[in-house]
Design a protein around this motif. Structure first.
Motif, PDB file in Angstrom:
ATOM      1  N   GLY A   1       0.746  -1.215   0.009  1.00 56.37           N
ATOM      2  CA  GLY A   1      -0.166   0.256   0.013  1.00 56.37           C
ATOM      3  C   GLY A   1       0.427   0.908   0.175  1.00 56.37           C
ATOM      4  O   GLY A   1       2.235   1.320   0.136  1.00 56.37           O
ATOM      5  N   THR A   2       0.325   1.960   0.043  1.00 55.19           N
ATOM      6  CA  THR A   2       1.080   3.710  -0.368  1.00 55.19           C
ATOM      7  C   THR A   2       1.248   4.169   1.002  1.00 55.19           C
ATOM      8  O   THR A   2       1.852   4.360   1.872  1.00 55.19           O
ATOM      9  N   TYR A   3      -0.180   3.528   2.373  1.00 58.44           N
ATOM     10  CA  TYR A   3       0.126   4.179   3.710  1.00 58.44           C
ATOM     11  C   TYR A   3       0.077   6.088   3.614  1.00 58.44           C
ATOM     12  O   TYR A   3       0.383   6.068   4.472  1.00 58.44           O
TER      13      TYR A   3
ATOM     14  N   GLY B   1      -7.132  -5.143   0.596  1.00 56.44           N
ATOM     15  CA  GLY B   1      -8.040  -4.704   1.151  1.00 56.44           C
ATOM     16  C   GLY B   1      -9.597  -4.665  -0.230  1.00 56.44           C
ATOM     17  O   GLY B   1      -9.003  -5.013  -1.419  1.00 56.44           O
TER      18      GLY B   1
ATOM     19  N   GLU C   1       8.457  -1.058  -2.757  1.00 57.75           N
ATOM     20  CA  GLU C   1       7.205  -1.094  -3.772  1.00 57.75           C
ATOM     21  C   GLU C   1       8.054  -0.275  -4.603  1.00 57.75           C
ATOM     22  O   GLU C   1       7.915   0.645  -4.749  1.00 57.75           O
TER      23      GLU C   1
ATOM     24  N   HIS D   1      -6.048   1.890   7.477  1.00 61.49           N
ATOM     25  CA  HIS D   1      -5.108   0.962   6.902  1.00 61.49           C
ATOM     26  C   HIS D   1      -4.089   0.144   8.028  1.00 61.49           C
ATOM     27  O   HIS D   1      -3.841  -1.181   8.189  1.00 61.49           O
TER      28      HIS D   1
ATOM     29  N   LYS E   1      -1.585   7.848  -9.370  1.00 63.15           N
ATOM     30  CA  LYS E   1      -1.606   7.379  -7.306  1.00 63.15           C
ATOM     31  C   LYS E   1      -0.424   9.269  -7.475  1.00 63.15           C
ATOM     32  O   LYS E   1       0.561   9.080  -7.049  1.00 63.15           O
TER      33      LYS E   1
ATOM     34  N   ILE F   1     -12.827   6.419   5.928  1.00 60.57           N
ATOM     35  CA  ILE F   1     -11.807   7.349   6.400  1.00 60.57           C
ATOM     36  C   ILE F   1     -11.211   6.736   5.338  1.00 60.57           C
ATOM     37  O   ILE F   1     -10.929   5.584   4.271  1.00 60.57           O
TER      38      ILE F   1
ATOM     39  N   THR G   1     -12.453  -0.544   6.099  1.00 60.12           N
ATOM     40  CA  THR G   1     -13.128   0.615   7.304  1.00 60.12           C
ATOM     41  C   THR G   1     -13.545   1.177   6.225  1.00 60.12           C
ATOM     42  O   THR G   1     -12.661   1.829   5.862  1.00 60.12           O
TER      43      THR G   1
ATOM     44  N   LYS H   1       5.596  -7.411  -7.270  1.00 56.70           N
ATOM     45  CA  LYS H   1       4.391  -8.049  -6.224  1.00 56.70           C
ATOM     46  C   LYS H   1       5.166  -9.943  -6.851  1.00 56.70           C
ATOM     47  O   LYS H   1       5.172 -10.440  -5.661  1.00 56.70           O
TER      48      LYS H   1
ATOM     49  N   ASP I   1     -11.032  -3.574  -2.235  1.00 49.89           N
ATOM     50  CA  ASP I   1     -11.033  -2.446  -2.771  1.00 49.89           C
ATOM     51  C   ASP I   1     -10.522  -2.839  -4.553  1.00 49.89           C
ATOM     52  O   ASP I   1     -11.001  -2.434  -5.285  1.00 49.89           O
ATOM     53  N   TRP I   2      -9.136  -3.944  -4.235  1.00 51.24           N
ATOM     54  CA  TRP I   2      -8.976  -4.438  -4.820  1.00 51.24           C
ATOM     55  C   TRP I   2      -9.502  -5.679  -5.438  1.00 51.24           C
ATOM     56  O   TRP I   2      -8.933  -6.776  -6.462  1.00 51.24           O
TER      57      TRP I   2
ATOM     58  N   ARG J   1       0.730   5.130 -11.634  1.00 53.30           N
ATOM     59  CA  ARG J   1      -0.364   4.092 -11.298  1.00 53.30           C
ATOM     60  C   ARG J   1      -1.223   4.605 -11.021  1.00 53.30           C
ATOM     61  O   ARG J   1      -2.168   4.267  -9.997  1.00 53.30           O
TER      62      ARG J   1
ATOM     63  N   PHE K   1      -6.264  -9.317  -8.038  1.00 53.15           N
ATOM     64  CA  PHE K   1      -4.673  -9.872  -8.087  1.00 53.15           C
ATOM     65  C   PHE K   1      -5.040 -11.423  -7.818  1.00 53.15           C
ATOM     66  O   PHE K   1      -4.229 -11.951  -7.507  1.00 53.15           O
TER      67      PHE K   1
END
Ligand code: C2G
Length: 453
Positions: free
Chosen positions: A11-13, A96, A75, A20, A49, A121, A118, A81, A98-99, A47, A103
């Motif tokens: 993740g980017t976090y 998560g 990464e 997260h 972002k 947020i 979650t 990956k 949302d993906w 990608r 994958f």
């Protein structure tokens, strides 16, 4: 007794939050050892972002500080990956939901788990709450202005709201019915006296110096088309003012900020092509302005175009020790130039530019074992390949490239401002000086030639 179960997640976090942390805890609960891959900013930009607010280092530190996280890695590219699954002997890949589905291909290497997210947020929401938008003003109505405005729409931390140009009528026509850029100025002082924090300068070259100087002295960060100055002393002075005032002064050499270009430099560092002997890059443009005199042509091919090939030469070979020019002139302007530089260890740089001849705009980095080929237009890097005498060993690299490529540069400029950094790693002050040096040395070369004849 079962063996240790290794779980990995990525993740980017950005602005690490409860969402997260919940996800990371859920991932850890699936096994015994949790590896977290934090995306670096170049990969994130590739990608799509573009608006991550914290540096890779800061985001990695925040994840490392979580006591249930066992290992943090970075990464950097799309295929990583699958490589990591093998490298770390991973039992479970968690991410998560949302993906979901995205994958599934990793099931070939490991077991893929999509975990509940979650609700309520997100980093996007936190960024909105914590940062106000950077206000940017446009200087000049140049040929890249429209594209710049369009591309900046993808960088959410920036807001363009004003424009300055000398031509009052042109400014008026531009701002009329313009949804975004409502304020027009034909007085530069008034323009600088507003709440803008940064400017993008796109005018004829001989106005750059004065426009940059005034902007810096008014405490504005500056992004300006290259060359930023047409004299050595002027260049020094501008860099000095920027440094003293802790402001950003960045030439708008978009190639320097492209994800694929940076990835290529990283691959090059791995050394597979051996010792670098030559860097050759070409950039030609037959662009013509409708108005007369055509300022594009009249500014000379070297002034207008050399920053691109010299960027590649500088990035790969470093500073040059000597320089030679093989130019062709028409009506007193250079319409083509073959610029040959010599570098440490004898390596040679070959930069070719032209406004009066069309050529293949590709680039080759030649080494003692193999070479890197970047197809035209190499300065809008989308892909490259590493090639060897044995053609079976060719490796191809392909990257995402959105819009006209300006968004990556705008994203870097915005994130430097947001992070209070005055210099970029992608285009360092030394890079800036070296790139700007080429047209200055060409000028000296012409003066000397005139004197001798
Ligand atoms: N997440 C979550 N709940 C939120 C926000 C994020 O559970 N409210 C999860 C995401 O689903 C992801 C992780 O936290 O598993 C990191 O999210 P981001 O930082 O947004 O990273 P992302 O873009 O999802 O990276 O290689 C990168 C990965 O492909 C995904």
């Amino acid at each position: 007794m079962r063996g240790m179960i290794t779980v990995i997640t990525y993740g980017t976090y950005d602005m690490l939050h409860k969402g997260h942390i919940n996800l990371l805890k859920r991932a850890k609960a699936l096994g015994d050892y949790l590896i977290v891959g934090v995306t670096d900013e170049n990969y994130d930009r590739s990608r799509g972002k573009l608006n991550v607010s914290e540096s890779t280092k800061k985001r990695m530190k925040a994840v490392e500080a979580l006591d249930f996280v066992d290992k943090v890695i970075v990464e950097t590219h799309k295929g990583q990956k699958a490589e990591d699954m093998v490298k770390y002997d991973v039992d479970i890949f968690a991410i998560g939901d949302d993906w979901i589905g995205a994958f599934d291909y990793l099931n070939e290497y490991t077991h893929v788990e999509y975990l509940p997210r979650t609700e309520g947020i997100s980093s996007t929401q936190l960024r909105k709450e914590h940062f106000s938008k950077i206000k940017l003003g446009l200087v000049g109505l140049g040929r890249d202005t429209e594209a710049f405005i369009e591309e900046a729409q993808n960088v959410s931390s920036i807001k363009i709201n004003r424009i300055y140009a000398k031509d009052f009528l042109a400014v008026k026509a531009f701002t009329k019915d313009n949804e975004l850029i409502k304020y027009g100025h034909d007085n530069y002082e008034d323009f600088l006296d507003t709440s803008i924090q940064a400017v993008y300068i796109d005018t004829v070259l001989d106005r750059h110096y004065h426009l940059i100087k005034a902007a810096l002295e008014a405490d504005k960060h500056v992004l300006c088309e290259n060359p930023i100055a047409l004299g050595k002393e002027e260049l020094k002075e501008l860099l000095h003012i920027a440094k003293k005032r802790k402001l950003i002064l960045l030439p708008a050499v978009k190639t320097a900020f492209l994800p694929a270009f940076n990835q290529m430099l990283k691959v090059l560092e791995e050394g597979d092509i051996g010792e670098i002997r030559e860097v050759r890059a070409t950039r030609t443009s037959l662009y013509r302005e409708k108005n007369y005199p055509d300022t594009f042509i009249a500014q000379g091919a070297t002034n207008i175009l050399s920053s691109y090939p010299s960027l590649l030469v500088k990035k790969v070979l470093g500073k040059h020790k000597s320089i030679d020019f093989f130019d062709q002139e028409e009506n007193g302007y250079d319409i083509s130039n073959l610029i040959i530089t010599r570098h440490k260890g004898g390596a040679v740089g070959v930069s070719r530019v032209a406004t009066g001849a069309k050529s293949e705009g590709d680039a080759v980095i030649s080494g003692s074992k193999g070479y890197i080929y970047i197809p035209a237009p190499w300065w809008l890097t989308k892909s490259f390949s590493i090639r060897f005498e044995d053609e079976h060993k060719t490796q191809e690299y392909k990257y995402e490239f959105a819009g006209s490529g300006l968004r990556y540069m705008i994203a870097e400029f915005a994130s430097l401002i947001q992070r209070n950094k005055s210099t970029s790693k992608m285009l360092t002050p030394t890079d800036i000086v070296e790139i700007n040096r080429i047209p200055l040395e060409y000028d000296e070369f012409k003066k000397l030639r005139k004197k001798e004849s």
